[in-house]
Design a protein around this motif. Structure first.
Motif, PDB file in Angstrom:
ATOM      1  N   ASP A  73      -5.538   4.361  -0.273  1.00 17.09           N
ATOM      2  CA  ASP A  73      -4.863   3.229  -0.576  1.00 17.09           C
ATOM      3  C   ASP A  73      -4.287   2.724   0.489  1.00 17.09           C
ATOM      4  O   ASP A  73      -3.481   2.961   1.181  1.00 17.09           O
ATOM      5  N   VAL A  74      -5.792   2.734   1.429  1.00 20.26           N
ATOM      6  CA  VAL A  74      -5.036   2.564   3.494  1.00 20.26           C
ATOM      7  C   VAL A  74      -5.895   1.195   3.343  1.00 20.26           C
ATOM      8  O   VAL A  74      -7.040   0.796   3.143  1.00 20.26           O
TER       9      VAL A  74
ATOM     10  N   TYR B  51       0.963  -0.976   0.099  1.00 15.03           N
ATOM     11  CA  TYR B  51       0.015  -0.059  -0.214  1.00 15.03           C
ATOM     12  C   TYR B  51       1.072   1.460   0.751  1.00 15.03           C
ATOM     13  O   TYR B  51       1.418   1.507   0.528  1.00 15.03           O
ATOM     14  N   THR B  52       0.335   2.312  -0.758  1.00 17.12           N
ATOM     15  CA  THR B  52       1.091   3.755  -0.316  1.00 17.12           C
ATOM     16  C   THR B  52       0.112   4.593  -0.174  1.00 17.12           C
ATOM     17  O   THR B  52      -1.285   5.191  -0.568  1.00 17.12           O
TER      18      THR B  52
ATOM     19  N   SER C 234     -12.666   0.728  -2.266  1.00 15.33           N
ATOM     20  CA  SER C 234     -11.923   1.536  -2.498  1.00 15.33           C
ATOM     21  C   SER C 234     -10.523   2.074  -1.549  1.00 15.33           C
ATOM     22  O   SER C 234      -9.787   2.671  -1.911  1.00 15.33           O
ATOM     23  N   LEU C 235     -10.930   1.244  -0.575  1.00 15.04           N
ATOM     24  CA  LEU C 235      -9.539   1.452   0.112  1.00 15.04           C
ATOM     25  C   LEU C 235      -9.522   2.674   0.823  1.00 15.04           C
ATOM     26  O   LEU C 235      -8.179   3.512   0.997  1.00 15.04           O
ATOM     27  N   SER C 236     -10.759   3.153   1.089  1.00 17.07           N
ATOM     28  CA  SER C 236     -10.417   4.805   1.100  1.00 17.07           C
ATOM     29  C   SER C 236     -11.194   5.071   2.967  1.00 17.07           C
ATOM     30  O   SER C 236     -11.629   3.919   2.860  1.00 17.07           O
ATOM     31  N   GLN C 237     -10.297   5.998   2.994  1.00 15.13           N
ATOM     32  CA  GLN C 237     -11.472   6.805   4.074  1.00 15.13           C
ATOM     33  C   GLN C 237     -11.722   8.460   4.498  1.00 15.13           C
ATOM     34  O   GLN C 237     -10.939   8.885   4.095  1.00 15.13           O
ATOM     35  N   THR C 238     -12.564   8.324   4.843  1.00 11.18           N
ATOM     36  CA  THR C 238     -12.903  10.448   4.558  1.00 11.18           C
ATOM     37  C   THR C 238     -12.318  10.884   6.561  1.00 11.18           C
ATOM     38  O   THR C 238     -14.258  10.912   6.749  1.00 11.18           O
ATOM     39  N   SER C 239     -11.908  11.332   6.551  1.00  7.43           N
ATOM     40  CA  SER C 239     -12.056  12.608   8.155  1.00  7.43           C
ATOM     41  C   SER C 239     -12.638  13.652   7.652  1.00  7.43           C
ATOM     42  O   SER C 239     -11.664  14.181   6.864  1.00  7.43           O
ATOM     43  N   THR C 240     -12.595  14.234   9.268  1.00  3.49           N
ATOM     44  CA  THR C 240     -13.612  15.797   9.209  1.00  3.49           C
ATOM     45  C   THR C 240     -13.046  15.970  10.149  1.00  3.49           C
ATOM     46  O   THR C 240     -13.307  15.179  11.615  1.00  3.49           O
ATOM     47  N   LEU C 241     -12.602  17.598   9.969  1.00  2.00           N
ATOM     48  CA  LEU C 241     -12.966  18.048  10.919  1.00  2.00           C
ATOM     49  C   LEU C 241     -13.759  19.535  10.928  1.00  2.00           C
ATOM     50  O   LEU C 241     -13.693  19.794  10.021  1.00  2.00           O
ATOM     51  N   THR C 242     -14.672  19.618  11.606  1.00  2.00           N
ATOM     52  CA  THR C 242     -15.566  20.415  12.096  1.00  2.00           C
ATOM     53  C   THR C 242     -15.213  21.728  12.905  1.00  2.00           C
ATOM     54  O   THR C 242     -15.190  21.572  13.809  1.00  2.00           O
ATOM     55  N   ILE C 243     -14.936  22.989  12.010  1.00  2.00           N
ATOM     56  CA  ILE C 243     -14.325  23.608  13.144  1.00  2.00           C
ATOM     57  C   ILE C 243     -16.263  24.925  13.462  1.00  2.00           C
ATOM     58  O   ILE C 243     -16.040  25.611  12.063  1.00  2.00           O
ATOM     59  N   SER C 244     -16.516  25.326  14.324  1.00  2.00           N
ATOM     60  CA  SER C 244     -17.387  25.949  14.705  1.00  2.00           C
ATOM     61  C   SER C 244     -16.964  27.282  14.249  1.00  2.00           C
ATOM     62  O   SER C 244     -16.580  27.824  14.267  1.00  2.00           O
TER      63      SER C 244
END
Length: 391
Positions: A148-149, A121-122, A179-189
């Motif tokens: 690619d995780v 993996y890369t 898809s070997l993917s993951q979406t992390s989010t940061l919410t700023i108020s």
């Protein structure tokens, strides 16, 4: 005479060699070298020339490093180190590759083997766009795509943010196997954006994960430029006259770029009635204007008993299209001046008084009389008092 036995003996030490690699399957990353350890057990002595295959493919130099290891007791550990460059090269031809550790024992050179299959993996972290304008009127969400995780990544790091109520909300997201993917989010108020802007108009946030045995950092950033748009009309309440056009100026401040389509209500672009102009942006300020024709002011007077109308200047900002607005309330007057009678006969032995009636005026005003040049004490002017005739 008894037969005398003549004999010879041989003592044999029996070995059952085994070869093992743990684990048999493993995920590896192109960001670091990978080492495979092959455990040789129940062997009587040092084995030289442990075979590793396949390690003869064309590709980057110094891709593979093998070591037989040292014999201790009845065991020996041989290793194969695969360089990060070679892992990248292998990945180009397929994600999974199998490596075999082999020794040959006995007179028949019986092969004893073990294998490990690696999946390569890369990982990458990507935030789009790399920089963006945000507004304090609503929350801002940054999405970090981890690609690619091989599995769920726990505790994605966001700096300088930390999970804090009413400030930051961090979400790892869910791994998608297809898809070997993951979406992390940061919410700023929005409140935190206001706090940040007080210190600096720009802020940079980093999404970061660690992969492999060496905990190699994979990261990406987004720089935000924080704006707090405002609209202002001065004065908020004013008197206007129906015989003149009236212009309302709406000053829009702290805008990142020119705003097109400033909304004025209840006005619309209409010849001989309203003229709407967005205005030009200078620095971060833009002044939009609404011109109300004298004709339209008279139309408004006919429709409204109070002769008042409120006009709103409005723009919409942020992903949520939050309205930013300002208003001006106008009261319309159509003053008239009347002297009755318009002509009169007067006598030189009497004082003559001319009465001028002023109607529909917003307040006490000074009245100009002309011509009133002459001897001292020739003329006496009394402006009179304002009388509300609305009843």
């Amino acid at each position: 005479m008894a037969d005398t036995p003549i004999r010879a003996t041989q003592t044999i030490a029996v070995y059952t060699p085994t070869v093992s690699i743990t684990p048999k399957m493993v995920d590896v990353y192109t960001v670091e070298n990978h080492m495979i350890s092959c455990e040789l057990n129940d062997i009587p002595k040092q084995i030289s020339g442990v075979s590793w295959t396949p390690i003869n493919q064309p590709g980057p130099t110094n891709s593979y490093t093998t070591a037989d290891g040292s014999h201790s007791g009845v065991s020996q550990t041989s290793t194969l180190s695969i360089s990060a460059a070679r892992l990248s090269s292998l990945k180009g031809s397929g994600r999974s590759h199998t490596f075999t550790c082999r020794i040959n024992v006995g007179k028949s050179n019986t092969a004893i083997t073990a294998t490990q299959t690696i999946s390569i993996y890369t990982p990458t972290a990507t935030i789009t766009p790399a920089s963006t304008n945000v507004y304090t009127v609503d929350n801002h969400v940054i999405s970090c795509l981890l690609a690619d995780v091989p599995k769920q990544v726990q505790d994605v790091l966001w700096t300088p943010a930390t999970a804090k109520a009413n400030s930051y909300r961090l979400n790892d997201g869910n791994h998608v196997g297809t898809s070997l993917s993951q979406t992390s989010t940061l919410t700023i108020s929005s409140s935190q954006l206001e706090t940040l802007q007080k210190g600096s108009k720009t802020a940079t946030f980093t999404c970061k994960i660690h992969v492999g045995k060496s905990k190699t950092v994979i990261s990406d950033t987004q720089t935000i430029v924080i704006y707090k748009p405002a609209a202002k009309i001065t004065p908020a309440v004013t008197n206007v006259y129906a015989m003149d056009n009236h212009v309302i100026n709406c000053v829009l401040t702290d805008l990142p770029n020119h705003y097109s389509g400033v909304r004025w209500s209840p006005a619309m672009q209409l010849s001989n009635s309203y003229n709407l102009v967005d205005g030009n942006r200078i620095g971060t300020t833009q002044t939009s204007s609404l011109t109300i024709s004298s004709y339209q002011l008279q139309v408004i007077m006919l429709k409204s008993d109070s002769h008042t109308e409120t006009f709103t200047c409005e723009i919409f900002v942020g992903d949520s299209k939050t309205p930013v607005r300002a208003t001006q309330q106008i009261t319309i007057y159509n003053p008239t001046v009347k002297i009755d009678p318009p002509t009169a006969n007067v006598y030189t032995f009497d004082t003559h008084v001319i009465t001028c009636n002023l109607k529909d005026i917003p307040g006490q005003i000074g009245v100009n009389w002309s011509p009133i040049n002459g001897p001292v004490n020739s003329y006496a002017v009394n402006n009179g008092n304002l009388v509300d005739l609305s009843e």
